[in-house]
Design an enzyme around this catalytic site. Sequence first.
Site, PDB file in Angstrom:
ATOM      1  CG  LEU A 115      64.416  80.493  56.586  1.00 35.52           C
ATOM      2  CD1 LEU A 115      64.898  81.852  57.103  1.00 35.52           C
ATOM      3  CD2 LEU A 115      65.420  79.406  56.944  1.00 35.52           C
ATOM      4  CG  ASP A 116      60.672  75.308  59.877  1.00 36.51           C
ATOM      5  OD1 ASP A 116      60.328  74.954  58.741  1.00 36.51           O
ATOM      6  OD2 ASP A 116      61.389  74.630  60.635  1.00 36.51           O
ATOM      7  CD  GLN A 117      55.749  79.809  63.547  1.00 38.58           C
ATOM      8  OE1 GLN A 117      55.904  81.030  63.670  1.00 38.58           O
ATOM      9  NE2 GLN A 117      55.725  78.991  64.576  1.00 38.58           N
TER      10      GLN A 117
END
Length: 254
Positions: free
Chosen positions: A108-110
């Site tokens: 997942l993106d930050q």
Amino acid sequence: MQLQDILFSQGFGTRRVCAGLVQQGFVTVAGVPCTDPAMAFAAEGLHFTVQGVAWQYHAKAYLMLHKPAGYECSQKPSTYPSIYTLLPAPIRQRGGGAAAGVQAVGRLDQDTTGLLLLSDDGKFIHRMSSPKHHVPKVYQVTAKHPVDEAQVSKLLAGVVLDDDPRPVRAAACERTGECQLSLTLTEGKYHQVKRMIAAVGNRVEDVGGLHRSRIGSLALPAGLKSGDWRWLTAHDLASIAGTAAAVTGGAAPG
Ligand code: URA
């Protein structure tokens, strides 16, 4: 299995360190102190404590993490802390060697929050993340601008992203508020939700805009706080294996 080998397999250090922990009286098994590193136990499900911390033997590790914003899913993050710092050291060190510890099932993106699975079982990671198995992942999206039915229709019909001429479509999509969508994807291309939303002329809100609420049959439990993790139960594993099998039309792989 010898106690020192049990501790070693669960990530408590080298065999020598594990033997030392036992000899120094830092380990209890089923509530009873044990100072013999070679004492044998039936490992599966064994409850023990190491320096007062309760632990249970797991031959393979399967976990869920409620990923907070501001963490990268990389072992070697570039800007933000790694999600792996949210896990206890033994889970990060299981198995020893170069490929020690659990790995995230996809990324997942930050700035994305929500359900992330981790495991040290390569087959499980492959089964859950391979686009071939089409495991549905459900995202709650907050967009910068109001979402209309035309955008929903386009997401369902398929949009073309810049790295692939084949359209990608949402398996399910519904408006859940003026600027909110629930979007189900069965593949996991780089920044896929953000790029799909951009392709229909909208944009995912920068802060709190993207949250993964479900992977297959497994929903993020309401009681699992941001930053917390827990072991998957036998029931979780059976139901998620069922999802992977059902969507591919085969038997649940072992
Ligand atoms: N799609 C995105 O754009 N970001 C994520 O983190 C997950 C899916």
